[in-house]
Every structure is written in structure tokens, then in C-alpha cells.
Design a protein around this motif. Sequence first.
Motif, PDB file in Angstrom:
ATOM      1  N   GLU A  75       0.754  -1.315  -0.065  1.00 56.38           N
ATOM      2  CA  GLU A  75      -0.175   0.193  -0.046  1.00 56.38           C
ATOM      3  C   GLU A  75       0.908   1.282  -0.055  1.00 56.38           C
ATOM      4  O   GLU A  75       0.374   2.190   0.206  1.00 56.38           O
ATOM      5  N   ILE A 133     -17.526   3.470   4.042  1.00 52.81           N
ATOM      6  CA  ILE A 133     -18.086   2.165   5.258  1.00 52.81           C
ATOM      7  C   ILE A 133     -18.166   3.117   6.259  1.00 52.81           C
ATOM      8  O   ILE A 133     -19.193   2.586   6.945  1.00 52.81           O
ATOM      9  N   GLU A 134     -17.191   3.793   6.792  1.00 49.71           N
ATOM     10  CA  GLU A 134     -17.203   4.535   8.096  1.00 49.71           C
ATOM     11  C   GLU A 134     -18.711   5.312   8.380  1.00 49.71           C
ATOM     12  O   GLU A 134     -19.205   5.308   9.610  1.00 49.71           O
ATOM     13  N   PHE A 149     -13.693   4.899  -0.245  1.00 46.30           N
ATOM     14  CA  PHE A 149     -14.099   3.603   0.106  1.00 46.30           C
ATOM     15  C   PHE A 149     -14.348   3.605   1.685  1.00 46.30           C
ATOM     16  O   PHE A 149     -15.473   3.135   2.111  1.00 46.30           O
ATOM     17  N   ILE A 150     -13.165   3.618   2.322  1.00 38.43           N
ATOM     18  CA  ILE A 150     -13.125   3.523   3.663  1.00 38.43           C
ATOM     19  C   ILE A 150     -14.155   4.384   4.467  1.00 38.43           C
ATOM     20  O   ILE A 150     -14.752   3.949   5.136  1.00 38.43           O
ATOM     21  N   LYS A 151     -14.113   5.791   4.003  1.00 38.75           N
ATOM     22  CA  LYS A 151     -15.018   6.930   4.465  1.00 38.75           C
ATOM     23  C   LYS A 151     -16.428   6.313   4.248  1.00 38.75           C
ATOM     24  O   LYS A 151     -17.245   6.763   5.357  1.00 38.75           O
ATOM     25  N   TYR A 162     -18.859   3.436  -4.543  1.00 39.16           N
ATOM     26  CA  TYR A 162     -17.172   3.715  -4.234  1.00 39.16           C
ATOM     27  C   TYR A 162     -16.620   2.195  -4.536  1.00 39.16           C
ATOM     28  O   TYR A 162     -15.440   2.082  -4.613  1.00 39.16           O
ATOM     29  N   TRP A 163     -17.465   1.057  -4.271  1.00 38.33           N
ATOM     30  CA  TRP A 163     -16.872  -0.127  -4.320  1.00 38.33           C
ATOM     31  C   TRP A 163     -16.504  -0.543  -5.819  1.00 38.33           C
ATOM     32  O   TRP A 163     -15.344  -0.737  -6.109  1.00 38.33           O
ATOM     33  N   LYS A 165      -8.180  -7.348   0.495  1.00 35.71           N
ATOM     34  CA  LYS A 165      -8.219  -6.598   1.725  1.00 35.71           C
ATOM     35  C   LYS A 165      -9.584  -5.637   1.675  1.00 35.71           C
ATOM     36  O   LYS A 165     -10.221  -5.558   2.683  1.00 35.71           O
ATOM     37  N   TYR A 166      -9.873  -4.735   0.589  1.00 37.88           N
ATOM     38  CA  TYR A 166     -10.896  -3.887   0.666  1.00 37.88           C
ATOM     39  C   TYR A 166     -12.294  -4.381  -0.002  1.00 37.88           C
ATOM     40  O   TYR A 166     -13.213  -4.058   0.276  1.00 37.88           O
ATOM     41  N   ILE A 205      -9.374   4.311  -2.368  1.00 36.46           N
ATOM     42  CA  ILE A 205      -9.640   3.703  -1.152  1.00 36.46           C
ATOM     43  C   ILE A 205      -9.822   4.408   0.014  1.00 36.46           C
ATOM     44  O   ILE A 205     -10.611   3.999   0.728  1.00 36.46           O
ATOM     45  N   LYS A 206      -9.296   5.641   0.024  1.00 39.42           N
ATOM     46  CA  LYS A 206      -9.891   6.489   1.213  1.00 39.42           C
ATOM     47  C   LYS A 206     -11.373   7.023   1.268  1.00 39.42           C
ATOM     48  O   LYS A 206     -11.857   6.615   2.033  1.00 39.42           O
TER      49      LYS A 206
END
Length: 73
Positions: free
Chosen positions: A14, A32-33, A28-30, A42-43, A70-71, A25-26
Motif C-alpha cells: 500500500e 464504510i465509516e 471507500f473507507i470513508k 465507491y466499491w 483486503k478492501y 481507497i480513502k
Amino acid sequence: MDRSIKEYIEELYEVNLPPYLENDIKQFIKGIEEDDNLLDCYWCELYASINSAEQDEEITEEQANYLRKKYLY
């Protein structure tokens, strides 16, 4: 703390990613959160970015597989 070689290598997967892939990636993580209702978009964007980076040889096949696992899966 002892880290396995595998953990060290995975951490390197990474580092120095193309900016568009890091951004996706950021995002997508955001998503999810924040339980964002656009998470499916986003996926898809992240999936496409990983594929594009791999196809353009900006990341290795191993990196791409790691990021997908991982994602996305």
C-alpha cells in the motif's frame, strides 16, 4: 514487536500507489465509516481503479490481488 515477513510485505503493497487509487481507497473507507448510501458506487470505483492500475502496470498483480482481498472481498 516481531512482524512476519508476510506482514511487512503486505504493508509495502500500500506504499506509493497511484494517487487516484489512494483516493478511491480513502473514499471507500470513508463510505464504510459513514454508512454512505453510495457505498456500492465507491466499491465499483475502487474495483475499477485497482484493475486499471494493474493493467497500466502501475501496481503489480500481487498488489492488485492483495488490495482486492483486503478492501473488496
